[in-house]
Each structure stands twice: as C-alpha cells, then as structure tokens.
Design a protein around this motif. Structure first.
Motif, PDB file in Angstrom:
ATOM      1  N   GLY A  84       0.793  -1.220   0.000  1.00 45.39           N
ATOM      2  CA  GLY A  84       0.000   0.000   0.000  1.00 45.39           C
ATOM      3  C   GLY A  84       0.824   1.268   0.000  1.00 45.39           C
ATOM      4  O   GLY A  84       0.298   2.352  -0.278  1.00 45.39           O
ATOM      5  N   LEU A  85       2.099   1.154   0.306  1.00 44.29           N
ATOM      6  CA  LEU A  85       2.990   2.320   0.309  1.00 44.29           C
ATOM      7  C   LEU A  85       3.595   2.607  -1.062  1.00 44.29           C
ATOM      8  O   LEU A  85       4.141   3.687  -1.285  1.00 44.29           O
ATOM      9  N   VAL A  86       3.514   1.642  -1.977  1.00 44.49           N
ATOM     10  CA  VAL A  86       4.225   1.765  -3.246  1.00 44.49           C
ATOM     11  C   VAL A  86       3.751   2.975  -4.051  1.00 44.49           C
ATOM     12  O   VAL A  86       4.552   3.842  -4.436  1.00 44.49           O
ATOM     13  N   ALA A  87       2.461   3.053  -4.331  1.00 41.90           N
ATOM     14  CA  ALA A  87       1.954   4.157  -5.165  1.00 41.90           C
ATOM     15  C   ALA A  87       2.156   5.518  -4.501  1.00 41.90           C
ATOM     16  O   ALA A  87       2.628   6.467  -5.164  1.00 41.90           O
ATOM     17  N   PRO A  88       1.851   5.686  -3.213  1.00 41.20           N
ATOM     18  CA  PRO A  88       2.080   7.001  -2.592  1.00 41.20           C
ATOM     19  C   PRO A  88       3.545   7.420  -2.598  1.00 41.20           C
ATOM     20  O   PRO A  88       3.860   8.604  -2.807  1.00 41.20           O
ATOM     21  N   GLN A  89       4.438   6.457  -2.372  1.00 36.66           N
ATOM     22  CA  GLN A  89       5.857   6.802  -2.383  1.00 36.66           C
ATOM     23  C   GLN A  89       6.330   7.173  -3.785  1.00 36.66           C
ATOM     24  O   GLN A  89       7.180   8.051  -3.958  1.00 36.66           O
ATOM     25  N   TRP A  90       5.792   6.499  -4.795  1.00 38.14           N
ATOM     26  CA  TRP A  90       6.142   6.861  -6.165  1.00 38.14           C
ATOM     27  C   TRP A  90       5.664   8.280  -6.477  1.00 38.14           C
ATOM     28  O   TRP A  90       6.391   9.086  -7.068  1.00 38.14           O
ATOM     29  N   ASP A  91       4.447   8.621  -6.062  1.00 35.75           N
ATOM     30  CA  ASP A  91       3.937   9.976  -6.286  1.00 35.75           C
ATOM     31  C   ASP A  91       4.843  10.998  -5.601  1.00 35.75           C
ATOM     32  O   ASP A  91       5.130  12.063  -6.156  1.00 35.75           O
ATOM     33  N   ARG A  92       5.295  10.677  -4.388  1.00 41.19           N
ATOM     34  CA  ARG A  92       6.185  11.598  -3.682  1.00 41.19           C
ATOM     35  C   ARG A  92       7.508  11.770  -4.419  1.00 41.19           C
ATOM     36  O   ARG A  92       8.008  12.889  -4.579  1.00 41.19           O
ATOM     37  N   GLN A  97      11.417  14.628  -7.622  1.00 40.43           N
ATOM     38  CA  GLN A  97      12.357  14.459  -8.727  1.00 40.43           C
ATOM     39  C   GLN A  97      11.565  14.373 -10.031  1.00 40.43           C
ATOM     40  O   GLN A  97      11.312  13.293 -10.549  1.00 40.43           O
ATOM     41  N   PRO A  98      11.145  15.510 -10.572  1.00 39.00           N
ATOM     42  CA  PRO A  98      10.264  15.520 -11.752  1.00 39.00           C
ATOM     43  C   PRO A  98      10.829  14.758 -12.946  1.00 39.00           C
ATOM     44  O   PRO A  98      10.058  14.292 -13.804  1.00 39.00           O
ATOM     45  N   GLU A  99      12.156  14.610 -13.012  1.00 40.55           N
ATOM     46  CA  GLU A  99      12.735  13.890 -14.151  1.00 40.55           C
ATOM     47  C   GLU A  99      12.293  12.434 -14.192  1.00 40.55           C
ATOM     48  O   GLU A  99      12.326  11.792 -15.257  1.00 40.55           O
ATOM     49  N   ALA A 101       9.334  11.373 -13.957  1.00 39.56           N
ATOM     50  CA  ALA A 101       8.102  11.273 -14.750  1.00 39.56           C
ATOM     51  C   ALA A 101       8.411  10.994 -16.208  1.00 39.56           C
ATOM     52  O   ALA A 101       7.604  10.386 -16.922  1.00 39.56           O
ATOM     53  N   GLY A 102       9.596  11.414 -16.681  1.00 38.88           N
ATOM     54  CA  GLY A 102       9.974  11.211 -18.075  1.00 38.88           C
ATOM     55  C   GLY A 102      10.336   9.782 -18.420  1.00 38.88           C
ATOM     56  O   GLY A 102      10.605   9.469 -19.584  1.00 38.88           O
ATOM     57  N   LEU A 103      10.365   8.896 -17.437  1.00 42.02           N
ATOM     58  CA  LEU A 103      10.668   7.492 -17.716  1.00 42.02           C
ATOM     59  C   LEU A 103       9.553   6.813 -18.490  1.00 42.02           C
ATOM     60  O   LEU A 103       9.772   5.795 -19.149  1.00 42.02           O
ATOM     61  N   PHE A 104       8.350   7.371 -18.403  1.00 38.99           N
ATOM     62  CA  PHE A 104       7.197   6.769 -19.066  1.00 38.99           C
ATOM     63  C   PHE A 104       6.531   7.810 -19.950  1.00 38.99           C
ATOM     64  O   PHE A 104       6.478   8.991 -19.611  1.00 38.99           O
ATOM     65  N   ALA A 105       6.033   7.353 -21.087  1.00 42.85           N
ATOM     66  CA  ALA A 105       5.338   8.258 -21.996  1.00 42.85           C
ATOM     67  C   ALA A 105       4.102   8.831 -21.300  1.00 42.85           C
ATOM     68  O   ALA A 105       3.448   8.150 -20.506  1.00 42.85           O
TER      69      ALA A 105
END
Length: 304
Positions: A84-92, A97-99, A101-105
């Motif tokens: 349950g922590l995976v998605a929130p931590q990814w959003d954080r 580190q906005p860069e 976000a560029g890993l995925f189209a």
C-alpha cells in the motif's frame, strides 16, 4: 529466515569537522574511481548529468517504501501494508524528482502500473528474508561520516543500522538487483566496509555483521569484518584518495573498459568508444571541498 530483534538507539551526534579537512569521499565515488577513473571524473569533476533508468527508479522506490515501512507500528508492518505504500511513495518521488516522470510516456498508465507491480514484487522478496515486525532499526537512511588521515572526510548513507541488546551493530543494505555477480558484489562489499570503517572510527565498535539483502532472489549475504581488516581498508581508502588527487593535479583520468561500460551514460565522450572528453573544468575558487555526497537515483552498479 528472520532477523533477531534489535533495540532502538538514537543516531550519534556528528562530530565537528576539523579545519584540516579539505576533501570528502563517498563509497559510490570511491567505487567509481576503482571501476573507471574517467567515470569518476565525469561524475565528480565534470558533474555531467545522467539519465535515470527504470531500474534505478525502481530501486529508489523500493528503498523509500522500506524506509517508510518502519514508521508503522510493529504489528502493522505486513506485506499488504508495504504494498500500500508503493503508489504514494512513487507519487512523492515524482514530485521531488520531476525527471522521473519522463521514464514513461505521458498517459502510458499501463506502463506505470506494471512498474509499480514490479516494485511490489521486490518487496515480496524482502518479506521472504526478514520479518520487520521483529525489528526496530536504530537508524534508517542515516548520514554517517568520519575523518581519516586528518584531511579526508569519508561519509555515506546507511540504508539501515540495527543495534542488538548487547550493543552489537549490524549494517543492512538493500539490493534490488538479482543474486550477486562478482563485479557487483565486490562493489557492494566495498560500500559496506566503507560504512563499517566510519562506524568503527566514530563509535569505537566494529560492526558484527555487514548484511546484503538481495530482494529479487530473496537471498542474504552476511560478512563479518574485524579491526585488522578495517585498518587495512582505511589504508586502501587513503591511498585511493591520494591517487584521485594525483589524477586531478595531472588532469589525467583514463578509461578502464569493463562489463560495466554497458550501463555507462557517457560512452559518447569516452575514448574507448571513439569519443572525446570535454575540456577539463577550471576549479572553482570557492568550491566546497566537502561537496561529494550521495545522489539519487543511484548509479548503475551501486544498487543493481
């Protein structure tokens, strides 16, 4: 297997850095120079940018989840809670580190979902080798440092430090790559010995165990250092730094081709691949001699 319980201990207060200190070295940058002097130059002197990869981002995400997992009450540190922590931590992480976000189209939600599932799968490997309900780490993502040879500050970030009831120390490092291959395990143990040396010099205790947790294959690698070994390692680190100083003075950082070249971001500038390094930068008059610190995501080989 499960790890024995530990007690919570507050991090030691960092000692004031002596005025004689004029440089610092982290295990990642030291390992860079050992692996390839030119790579050290590109990262530490030229400060060339590096593109994050999906593998690096996955490792960063898993580390973040495992750090936050121990914020939960002991009984709540379950596989479901970690998932349950995976998605929130990814959003954080993407916010910080906005860069990343560029890993995925843009709009490629299925790719992001698969990425998050792959991170959750690595967490399953963690629960296969440890039961976090029985652990109370003393320190997590903790910066530690020590001065050696009067002039060199060595420092780095611990993934986790456990302290047993008898005061014994265990340094734990999470690896999100597969089972250890020779080149990567040597680098990983170098990193852990680096931390062990810092702890020995600052706390007067040789860690009883240096532990690598390989989450992909749910494997544990334990190593027990001793004082004589750390003394030899200290001499190695000082000699390594002197070699770096000499290379800097002569502006002579040569490539050292190896299997790790496959992961290098700088092949276009490397003579081994027909490239030409940029002009050697002019030293900044007010440069901070202590600027060498960990960067995230970790470079290939540091965690994968």
């Amino acid at each position: 297997m499960t790890a024995e319980p530990v007690i919570t201990q507050q991090p030691a207060t960092p000692a004031e850095v002596p005025a004689t200190v004029r440089a610092s070295l982290s295990p990642s940058r030291a390992a860079d120079f050992k692996t390839c002097p030119l790579l050290y130059r590109f990262r530490s002197i030229d400060r060339l940018p590096e593109r994050p990869t999906v593998e690096q981002a996955r490792g960063t995400l898993v580390h973040a989840v495992l750090e936050r997992l121990f914020d939960l009450p002991a009984g709540g540190r379950t596989p479901d809670a970690a998932g349950g922590l995976v998605a929130p931590q990814w959003d954080r992480l993407v916010t910080e580190q906005p860069e990343l976000a560029g890993l995925f189209a843009e709009g490629d939600d299925p790719a992001v979902a698969e990425f998050l599932r792959s991170a959750a799968a690595l967490l399953e490997g963690y629960f296969a080798v440890e039961d976090p309900r029985r652990l109370e780490p003393a320190e997590r993502e903790s910066l530690i440092s020590a001065v050696v040879d009067d002039e060199l500050l060595i420092r780095g970030y611990l993934d986790r430090l456990d302290v047993a009831p008898d005061g014994a120390l265990r340094v734990v490092d999470y690896k999100t790559g597969g089972a250890p291959r020779e080149a990567f395990e040597a680098r990983a143990l170098f990193q852990l010995k680096f931390y062990a040396l810092v702890l020995w010099r600052t706390r007067g205790v040789v860690p009883r165990v240096l532990r690598l947790l390989y989450l992909k294959d749910a494997e544990v690698c334990d190593y027990a250092p001793d004082a004589d070994e750390l003394l030899r390692f200290e001499r190695t680190v000082v000699a390594l730094w002197r070699a770096i100083e000499q290379a800097t003075a002569q502006q002579d950082f040569r490539p050292r081709p190896s299997r790790l070249c496959d992961w290098c971001n700088h092949q276009a500038l490397c003579p081994s691949f027909g490239g030409t390094p940029p002009p050697f930068p002019t030293p900044e008059p007010a440069a901070d001699p202590l600027r060498d610190a960990r960067s995230r995501p970790a470079p290939p080989g540091a965690d994968e």
